[in-house]
Structures are given as structure tokens and as C-alpha cells.
Design a protein around this motif. Structure first.
Motif, PDB file in Angstrom:
ATOM      1  N   ASP A   1       0.956  -0.985   0.017  1.00 24.58           N
ATOM      2  CA  ASP A   1       0.017   0.041   0.114  1.00 24.58           C
ATOM      3  C   ASP A   1       0.924   1.385   0.072  1.00 24.58           C
ATOM      4  N   MET A   2       1.156   1.643  -1.096  1.00 23.08           N
ATOM      5  CA  MET A   2       2.127   2.994  -1.039  1.00 23.08           C
ATOM      6  C   MET A   2       1.357   4.177  -0.839  1.00 23.08           C
ATOM      7  N   ALA A   3       0.124   4.150  -0.786  1.00 24.76           N
ATOM      8  CA  ALA A   3      -0.651   5.531  -0.149  1.00 24.76           C
ATOM      9  C   ALA A   3      -0.264   5.575   1.239  1.00 24.76           C
ATOM     10  N   ALA A   4      -0.395   4.484   1.842  1.00 25.04           N
ATOM     11  CA  ALA A   4      -0.067   4.176   3.136  1.00 25.04           C
ATOM     12  C   ALA A   4       1.548   4.728   3.702  1.00 25.04           C
ATOM     13  N   HIS A   5       2.188   4.057   2.759  1.00 18.44           N
ATOM     14  CA  HIS A   5       3.631   4.161   2.704  1.00 18.44           C
ATOM     15  C   HIS A   5       3.967   5.801   2.716  1.00 18.44           C
ATOM     16  N   PHE A   6       3.252   6.711   1.758  1.00 21.96           N
ATOM     17  CA  PHE A   6       3.621   7.981   1.667  1.00 21.96           C
ATOM     18  C   PHE A   6       2.941   8.839   2.582  1.00 21.96           C
ATOM     19  N   GLY A   7       1.705   8.382   3.259  1.00 24.16           N
ATOM     20  CA  GLY A   7       1.133   9.079   4.021  1.00 24.16           C
ATOM     21  C   GLY A   7       0.002   9.920   3.485  1.00 24.16           C
ATOM     22  N   THR A   8      -0.604   9.348   2.405  1.00 28.08           N
ATOM     23  CA  THR A   8      -1.699   9.983   1.752  1.00 28.08           C
ATOM     24  C   THR A   8      -2.670   9.342   1.382  1.00 28.08           C
ATOM     25  N   ASP A   9      -3.809  10.435   0.858  1.00 31.84           N
ATOM     26  CA  ASP A   9      -4.900   9.417   0.333  1.00 31.84           C
ATOM     27  C   ASP A   9      -4.875   8.831  -1.023  1.00 31.84           C
ATOM     28  N   MET A  10      -3.972   9.438  -1.666  1.00 35.13           N
ATOM     29  CA  MET A  10      -3.719   8.789  -3.053  1.00 35.13           C
ATOM     30  C   MET A  10      -2.497   9.616  -3.596  1.00 35.13           C
ATOM     31  N   VAL A  11      -1.559   8.781  -3.876  1.00 33.04           N
ATOM     32  CA  VAL A  11      -0.256   9.103  -4.213  1.00 33.04           C
ATOM     33  C   VAL A  11      -0.376  10.042  -5.734  1.00 33.04           C
ATOM     34  N   ALA A  12       0.474  10.959  -5.507  1.00 32.50           N
ATOM     35  CA  ALA A  12       0.647  11.779  -6.898  1.00 32.50           C
ATOM     36  C   ALA A  12       1.117  11.214  -8.064  1.00 32.50           C
ATOM     37  N   GLU A  13       0.732  11.909  -9.363  1.00 30.88           N
ATOM     38  CA  GLU A  13       1.389  11.369 -10.388  1.00 30.88           C
ATOM     39  C   GLU A  13       2.838  11.701 -10.534  1.00 30.88           C
ATOM     40  N   GLY A  14       3.840  11.138 -11.035  1.00 30.88           N
ATOM     41  CA  GLY A  14       5.130  11.388 -11.094  1.00 30.88           C
ATOM     42  C   GLY A  14       5.870  10.863  -9.725  1.00 30.88           C
ATOM     43  N   THR A  15       5.194  10.245  -8.821  1.00 30.92           N
ATOM     44  CA  THR A  15       6.086   9.607  -7.823  1.00 30.92           C
ATOM     45  C   THR A  15       6.374   8.252  -8.152  1.00 30.92           C
ATOM     46  N   ALA A  16       7.763   8.374  -7.838  1.00 30.24           N
ATOM     47  CA  ALA A  16       8.462   6.945  -8.343  1.00 30.24           C
ATOM     48  C   ALA A  16       8.464   6.088  -7.176  1.00 30.24           C
ATOM     49  N   TYR A  17       8.026   4.723  -7.183  1.00 30.10           N
ATOM     50  CA  TYR A  17       8.575   3.867  -6.203  1.00 30.10           C
ATOM     51  C   TYR A  17       9.770   3.319  -6.156  1.00 30.10           C
ATOM     52  N   THR A  18      10.834   3.620  -5.413  1.00 33.80           N
ATOM     53  CA  THR A  18      12.163   3.388  -5.621  1.00 33.80           C
ATOM     54  C   THR A  18      12.237   2.195  -4.842  1.00 33.80           C
TER      55      THR A  18
ATOM     56  N   PHE B   1      -6.569  10.846 -14.555  1.00 35.94           N
ATOM     57  CA  PHE B   1      -6.205   9.590 -14.660  1.00 35.94           C
ATOM     58  C   PHE B   1      -5.238   9.081 -15.875  1.00 35.94           C
ATOM     59  N   GLY B   2      -5.575   9.421 -16.913  1.00 30.23           N
ATOM     60  CA  GLY B   2      -4.973   8.795 -18.124  1.00 30.23           C
ATOM     61  C   GLY B   2      -3.744   9.529 -18.709  1.00 30.23           C
ATOM     62  N   ALA B   3      -3.627  10.876 -17.983  1.00 29.58           N
ATOM     63  CA  ALA B   3      -2.350  11.638 -18.547  1.00 29.58           C
ATOM     64  C   ALA B   3      -1.121  11.329 -17.855  1.00 29.58           C
ATOM     65  N   ALA B   4      -1.099  10.739 -16.600  1.00 26.16           N
ATOM     66  CA  ALA B   4       0.066  10.317 -15.835  1.00 26.16           C
ATOM     67  C   ALA B   4      -0.354   9.466 -14.775  1.00 26.16           C
ATOM     68  N   GLU B   5       0.937   9.149 -14.047  1.00 30.46           N
ATOM     69  CA  GLU B   5       0.531   8.213 -12.803  1.00 30.46           C
ATOM     70  C   GLU B   5       1.713   7.883 -11.941  1.00 30.46           C
ATOM     71  N   PRO B   6       1.388   7.787 -10.753  1.00 30.50           N
ATOM     72  CA  PRO B   6       2.453   7.219  -9.823  1.00 30.50           C
ATOM     73  C   PRO B   6       2.525   5.722 -10.356  1.00 30.50           C
TER      74      PRO B   6
ATOM     75  N   VAL C   1       4.955   7.945 -14.495  1.00 29.94           N
ATOM     76  CA  VAL C   1       4.741   8.833 -15.622  1.00 29.94           C
ATOM     77  C   VAL C   1       4.393  10.048 -14.908  1.00 29.94           C
ATOM     78  N   PRO C   2       5.015  11.153 -15.369  1.00 29.46           N
ATOM     79  CA  PRO C   2       6.464  11.024 -16.280  1.00 29.46           C
ATOM     80  C   PRO C   2       7.684  10.430 -15.707  1.00 29.46           C
ATOM     81  N   ALA C   3       8.449   9.920 -16.590  1.00 31.25           N
ATOM     82  CA  ALA C   3       9.725   9.052 -16.004  1.00 31.25           C
ATOM     83  C   ALA C   3      10.501  10.029 -15.170  1.00 31.25           C
ATOM     84  N   GLU C   4      11.232   9.217 -14.286  1.00 32.74           N
ATOM     85  CA  GLU C   4      12.277   9.816 -13.321  1.00 32.74           C
ATOM     86  C   GLU C   4      13.317  10.639 -14.273  1.00 32.74           C
TER      87      GLU C   4
END
Length: 306
Positions: A152-169, A210-215, A243-246
Motif C-alpha cells: 500500500d504505497m498510499a499508506a507508505h507515503f501517508g496520503t489518500d492518493m499518491v500523486a502522479e510522477g511519484t516513483a516507487y524506488t 487519470f490517463g495523463a500521468a501516474e505514480p 509517468v512522467p519518467a524519473e
């Protein structure tokens, strides 16, 4: 979502083309689906609760351009009759027109490549015919069954929804797994939850966003999971990776790491929100797909059972 990296010389076979299962292999990481692992995964079922991971998809669902679909329902050869036989049997049929890589989907190993080179060093002339793949088609895959884990990356980042452009390293993946009590193992199906699907059916839907970018999964995260030897990686987004890429100029690099370089399957648009709400991080994962000969991708509805 494959896109090229640096061009390869025409007479060069990349080092990554060698696979642990030999040059003729067409299953990739699905070879890790051993009877022992399947039996072990069935032991994760303690309540019998079933979670459908396939999002509902329609003609208005955002998809990677130019993908689209439509369904037409009709009553063939019945418009001027009372139906078949004296008992007046009537029926509805439907015609599907569209792309198989839309909505909840699996990317087969013939999908993502590097400069037109694919899993096992295959090039487009070798196997990618317009009428269907002659190798790596999804009809070769018996399905995917095994231990599923949800981070659960929303829980990991402490947010209701992870923002676009957020990379899971790699560090994010490790930290989320540790905090959520999960050990990622060889042969696992790893799913990421960001609550990105709230943009489709939440309180404030925004399908354009939703379709323009994503975590999603970043390069180091993909390399880490590949190093662990997972069987499949999925997420609740249309492209699985960030997306966008790192790095500017890099297109869908995580796809390239997972698929052509390691034979790992990719699952997109997986609705993991119910798992996250129930705090389910480990489960039996079961997936079957339509075995259309030569298909690159397929619409799916995997099941998680706790």
C-alpha cells in the motif's frame, strides 16, 4: 508501452538476451510457478474471502492512445422471427471491437522491447507477425497462480492518493514491505496500491488526469524486484510505472527491465483498493486469461483470495 533505449547494432545480441531457462523458453518468470509454490500459496487462504482485482472497463475508460473498445449487443437472425423452434428461443449476442491491452490487462512477454529486441533476444522479424505472435503469445501461458503481495504505497507515503510522477524506488519498496510486514520472495506476484482509481469513481472523478500521468514503479524499484525474481508486477494504474519518467528522455524503462531483460509479467489497472481497506497484504493470487493465439496482451480479472 514499450519504447526504445539506445539503439543496438544490427549484428549485436545484447547480454540481457540470455535467459535462465534457455533460448527456446517462452514462459519467462512463469517458470517459477512450481507445484510446491502453488501448494504453499493455497495455505494463505484462511477466510475464503474473494477480491476481484479487475476494474470495470467500458468505452469511456481512459487508455493508452490509440487504444479503445466498443461492445455491440444484437439478436442475430431474430428481428423478423419469434426465435428458434416452437418454444421461441431467443438470445442476445455481443460483438467486441477493440484492443486487448485495455483496462485490466496482462502484458505478455512479447509486449515490451528494447530497440525492437524482445525477451530471449527475439527481434520483430523473428516472431511479431501482423496476424499474431508466432512466439511469446499469451496462449502459451497456462495462467498465473501463486503468492500475491500488496504494498500500500498510499499508506507508505501517508496520503489518500499518491500523486502522479511519484516513483516507487527500491528504498520505497523495501520500506513499505517492512512496515506492512511483508517479505517479497522469488515467484511472488507483487501489486502496488496508490488509490489512483479514485480518479475514475471517487468523490471527484477526473478521468483526464487519470490517463495523463501516474505514480508507479521507478527504475531502481524495478531492478530490485527483478533481482528478487518475482513472477509478475502490477499496479492500480494504466501503465504500472511512473509517468512522467524519473529521467527525461527515458520512456517506460521499468517495462524494459521487467519484460525483455527478466521475463517478468506486467499487470495493469488492478483494483487493489479493497485489499488496502481490509489491510490484506498477502493472499493467494489466481489469474487465467483468454488464450487467443498470438495475442500480445489480454483483458483479465485476477482474483485475490485471503
Amino acid at each position: 508501452m514499450a519504447a526504445g533505449s539506445a539503439a543496438l547494432a544490427d549484428d549485436t545480441t545484447p547480454d540481457w538476451a540470455a535467459t535462465p531457462w534457455g533460448p527456446e523458453d517462452e514462459l519467462g518468470a512463469a517458470n517459477l510457478m512450481t507445484p510446491e509454490r502453488v501448494r504453499e500459496a493455497t495455505g494463505l487462504v484462511t477466510e475464503g474471502k474473494v477480491y476481484s482485482l479487475g476494474m470495470i472497463v467500458g468505452s469511456d475508460t481512459p487508455a493508452f492512445p490509440p487504444r479503445s473498445l466498443s461492445v455491440t449487443v444484437l439478436q442475430p437472425n431474430q428481428t423478423e422471427t419469434h426465435g428458434l423452434g416452437e418454444n421461441r428461443f431467443t438470445y442476445n449476442d455481443d460483438i467486441f471491437m477493440g484492443w486487448l491491452g485495455i483496462g485490466p490487462q496482462i502484458d505478455g512477454l512479447g509486449h515490451a522491447g528494447i530497440d525492437h529486441t524482445y525477451y530471449g533476444g527475439r527481434t520483430v522479424p523473428d516472431f511479431a507477425k501482423a496476424s499474431g505472435l508466432t512466439e511469446l503469445g499469451l496462449e502459451k501461458l497456462p495462467g498465473l497462480v501463486g503468492r500475491g503481495v500488496m504494498l500500500d504505497m498510499a499508506a507508505h507515503f501517508g496520503t489518500d492518493m499518491v500523486a502522479e510522477g511519484t516513483a516507487y524506488t527500491a528504498d520505497d519498496v523495501k520500506a513499505a514491505a517492512e512496515a506492512q510486514g511483508i517479505e517479497i520472495r522469488e515467484g511472488d506476484v507483487v501489486l502496488f496500491n496508490s488509490n489512483w482509481m479514485n480518479l475514475l469513481d471517487g468523490a471527484s472523478p477526473d478521468p483526464k488526469r487519470f490517463g495523463a500521468a501516474e505514480p508507479g514503479l521507478g527504475v531502481s524499484g524495478a531492478e530490485y524486484l527483478a533481482g528478487l525474481g518475482v513472477m509478475a508486477v502490477g499496479a492500480d494504474t494504466w501503465g504500472m510505472e511512473v509517468v512522467p519518467a524519473e529521467e527525461e528522455g527515458m520512456a517506460f524503462r521499468a517495462h524494459q527491465i521487467l519484460q525483455p531483460q527478466h521475463g517478468i509479467y506486467i499487470l495493469e489497472n488492478m483494483d487493489t483498493r479493497a485489499l488496502a481497506r481490509d489491510g490484506v497484504h498477502e493472499f493467494l493470487f489466481v489469474m487465467g486469461q483468454a488464450r487467443i493465439k498470438g495475442a500480445v496482451q489480454m483483458i483479465i480479472n485476477p482474483i485475490a483470495i485471503r
